[in-house]
Design a protein around this motif. Structure first.
Motif, PDB file in Angstrom:
ATOM      1  N   LYS A  72       0.846  -1.197   0.000  1.00 23.61           N
ATOM      2  CA  LYS A  72       0.000   0.000   0.000  1.00 23.61           C
ATOM      3  C   LYS A  72       0.881   1.246   0.000  1.00 23.61           C
ATOM      4  O   LYS A  72       1.966   1.257   0.580  1.00 23.61           O
ATOM      5  N   VAL A  73       0.368   2.286  -0.636  1.00 27.51           N
ATOM      6  CA  VAL A  73       0.960   3.620  -0.573  1.00 27.51           C
ATOM      7  C   VAL A  73      -0.108   4.525   0.019  1.00 27.51           C
ATOM      8  O   VAL A  73      -1.250   4.535  -0.458  1.00 27.51           O
ATOM      9  N   VAL A  74       0.246   5.253   1.057  1.00 25.58           N
ATOM     10  CA  VAL A  74      -0.672   6.201   1.670  1.00 25.58           C
ATOM     11  C   VAL A  74      -0.125   7.602   1.420  1.00 25.58           C
ATOM     12  O   VAL A  74       1.042   7.869   1.717  1.00 25.58           O
ATOM     13  N   ILE A  75      -0.966   8.450   0.864  1.00 22.52           N
ATOM     14  CA  ILE A  75      -0.627   9.853   0.659  1.00 22.52           C
ATOM     15  C   ILE A  75      -1.447  10.644   1.668  1.00 22.52           C
ATOM     16  O   ILE A  75      -2.669  10.482   1.743  1.00 22.52           O
ATOM     17  N   SER A  76      -0.774  11.473   2.460  1.00 20.98           N
ATOM     18  CA  SER A  76      -1.500  12.306   3.416  1.00 20.98           C
ATOM     19  C   SER A  76      -1.099  13.759   3.249  1.00 20.98           C
ATOM     20  O   SER A  76       0.024  14.068   2.847  1.00 20.98           O
ATOM     21  N   MET A  77      -2.071  14.627   3.536  1.00 22.54           N
ATOM     22  CA  MET A  77      -1.831  16.066   3.537  1.00 22.54           C
ATOM     23  C   MET A  77      -2.344  16.619   4.855  1.00 22.54           C
ATOM     24  O   MET A  77      -3.426  16.248   5.309  1.00 22.54           O
ATOM     25  N   SER A  78      -1.552  17.495   5.429  1.00 20.93           N
ATOM     26  CA  SER A  78      -1.921  18.145   6.675  1.00 20.93           C
ATOM     27  C   SER A  78      -1.591  19.625   6.562  1.00 20.93           C
ATOM     28  O   SER A  78      -0.652  19.996   5.856  1.00 20.93           O
ATOM     29  N   ASP A  79      -2.342  20.442   7.266  1.00 23.97           N
ATOM     30  CA  ASP A  79      -2.061  21.876   7.214  1.00 23.97           C
ATOM     31  C   ASP A  79      -0.858  22.260   8.072  1.00 23.97           C
ATOM     32  O   ASP A  79      -0.356  23.371   7.981  1.00 23.97           O
ATOM     33  N   ARG A  80      -0.393  21.334   8.885  1.00 24.16           N
ATOM     34  CA  ARG A  80       0.758  21.577   9.757  1.00 24.16           C
ATOM     35  C   ARG A  80       1.442  20.251  10.052  1.00 24.16           C
ATOM     36  O   ARG A  80       0.853  19.180   9.874  1.00 24.16           O
ATOM     37  N   ALA A  81       2.659  20.317  10.515  1.00 24.60           N
ATOM     38  CA  ALA A  81       3.388  19.096  10.876  1.00 24.60           C
ATOM     39  C   ALA A  81       2.752  18.473  12.115  1.00 24.60           C
ATOM     40  O   ALA A  81       2.528  19.157  13.113  1.00 24.60           O
ATOM     41  N   VAL A  82       2.435  17.211  11.999  1.00 19.97           N
ATOM     42  CA  VAL A  82       1.902  16.430  13.117  1.00 19.97           C
ATOM     43  C   VAL A  82       2.744  15.168  13.193  1.00 19.97           C
ATOM     44  O   VAL A  82       2.909  14.474  12.185  1.00 19.97           O
ATOM     45  N   LYS A  83       3.289  14.895  14.355  1.00 17.32           N
ATOM     46  CA  LYS A  83       4.108  13.696  14.510  1.00 17.32           C
ATOM     47  C   LYS A  83       3.279  12.463  14.177  1.00 17.32           C
ATOM     48  O   LYS A  83       2.122  12.336  14.595  1.00 17.32           O
ATOM     49  N   PHE A  84       3.870  11.557  13.397  1.00 18.02           N
ATOM     50  CA  PHE A  84       3.157  10.359  12.970  1.00 18.02           C
ATOM     51  C   PHE A  84       2.643   9.573  14.173  1.00 18.02           C
ATOM     52  O   PHE A  84       3.346   9.375  15.152  1.00 18.02           O
ATOM     53  N   GLY A  85       1.384   9.180  14.088  1.00 17.91           N
ATOM     54  CA  GLY A  85       0.762   8.384  15.134  1.00 17.91           C
ATOM     55  C   GLY A  85       0.098   9.192  16.228  1.00 17.91           C
ATOM     56  O   GLY A  85      -0.591   8.631  17.074  1.00 17.91           O
ATOM     57  N   LEU A  86       0.309  10.505  16.213  1.00 15.84           N
ATOM     58  CA  LEU A  86      -0.306  11.356  17.223  1.00 15.84           C
ATOM     59  C   LEU A  86      -1.473  12.123  16.614  1.00 15.84           C
ATOM     60  O   LEU A  86      -1.529  12.353  15.416  1.00 15.84           O
ATOM     61  N   SER A  87      -2.380  12.526  17.474  1.00 19.05           N
ATOM     62  CA  SER A  87      -3.554  13.282  17.041  1.00 19.05           C
ATOM     63  C   SER A  87      -3.372  14.749  17.398  1.00 19.05           C
ATOM     64  O   SER A  87      -2.810  15.082  18.441  1.00 19.05           O
ATOM     65  N   ASP A  88      -3.838  15.606  16.513  1.00 21.49           N
ATOM     66  CA  ASP A  88      -3.862  17.043  16.778  1.00 21.49           C
ATOM     67  C   ASP A  88      -5.238  17.531  16.349  1.00 21.49           C
ATOM     68  O   ASP A  88      -5.502  17.668  15.157  1.00 21.49           O
ATOM     69  N   PRO A  89      -6.151  17.756  17.289  1.00 16.99           N
ATOM     70  CA  PRO A  89      -7.519  18.128  16.925  1.00 16.99           C
ATOM     71  C   PRO A  89      -7.621  19.443  16.163  1.00 16.99           C
ATOM     72  O   PRO A  89      -8.619  19.693  15.496  1.00 16.99           O
ATOM     73  N   ASP A  90      -6.591  20.265  16.222  1.00 21.16           N
ATOM     74  CA  ASP A  90      -6.612  21.532  15.493  1.00 21.16           C
ATOM     75  C   ASP A  90      -6.118  21.392  14.054  1.00 21.16           C
ATOM     76  O   ASP A  90      -6.285  22.298  13.249  1.00 21.16           O
ATOM     77  N   ALA A  91      -5.486  20.276  13.745  1.00 24.66           N
ATOM     78  CA  ALA A  91      -4.925  20.071  12.406  1.00 24.66           C
ATOM     79  C   ALA A  91      -6.002  19.591  11.430  1.00 24.66           C
ATOM     80  O   ALA A  91      -6.894  18.827  11.795  1.00 24.66           O
ATOM     81  N   THR A  92      -5.886  20.049  10.203  1.00 24.23           N
ATOM     82  CA  THR A  92      -6.700  19.525   9.112  1.00 24.23           C
ATOM     83  C   THR A  92      -5.844  18.484   8.404  1.00 24.23           C
ATOM     84  O   THR A  92      -4.723  18.787   7.978  1.00 24.23           O
ATOM     85  N   GLN A  93      -6.349  17.248   8.303  1.00 25.45           N
ATOM     86  CA  GLN A  93      -5.590  16.161   7.690  1.00 25.45           C
ATOM     87  C   GLN A  93      -6.483  15.344   6.772  1.00 25.45           C
ATOM     88  O   GLN A  93      -7.638  15.075   7.107  1.00 25.45           O
ATOM     89  N   TYR A  94      -5.924  14.969   5.639  1.00 24.28           N
ATOM     90  CA  TYR A  94      -6.618  14.107   4.682  1.00 24.28           C
ATOM     91  C   TYR A  94      -5.676  12.972   4.281  1.00 24.28           C
ATOM     92  O   TYR A  94      -4.459  13.174   4.191  1.00 24.28           O
TER      93      TYR A  94
END
Length: 110
Positions: A72-94
């Motif tokens: 599998k290849v996963v492509i993700s986009m976030s409006d800010r850097a978020v450490k992998f595996g952690l949640s940031d409720p303020d971040a927009t992520q797809y």
């Protein structure tokens, strides 16, 4: 990298990990203009073509260059850097998931 939606994204990191018995390669991008608190933030429908574009134009050449054959290849986009595996409720992520066959990206929705 300029994307079909008009958004610009920078590669944050490439991660290789094991999910069950599969090898997944994650291409993580930062795209500040997707922040949901912005008046001009594109919605997911506008961004959807960007994921295939990133897969075909960045992930596939990367895989070929390093002779990698992930499940599998996963492509993700976030409006800010978020450490992998952690949640940031303020971040927009797809996120979108693909499999690569013969140099082409085939979408596999989560």
């Amino acid at each position: 990298m300029d994307l079909p939606s008009g958004v610009s994204a920078d590669l944050q990191e490439v991660l290789i990990d094991t999910v069950g018995s599969e090898t997944w390669i994650r291409f993580r991008f930062i795209a500040p203009k997707i922040a949901r608190d912005s008046d001009s933030a594109p919605d997911f429908a506008m961004l959807e073509p960007d994921f295939s574009h990133l897969c075909v134009n960045l992930a596939v050449p990367y895989l070929q260059n390093y002779e990698l054959e992930p499940d599998k290849v996963v492509i993700s986009m976030s409006d800010r850097a978020v450490k992998f595996g952690l949640s940031d409720p303020d971040a927009t992520q797809y996120f979108e998931q693909f499999r690569v066959e013969k140099g082409d990206c085939i979408w596999e929705g989560f």
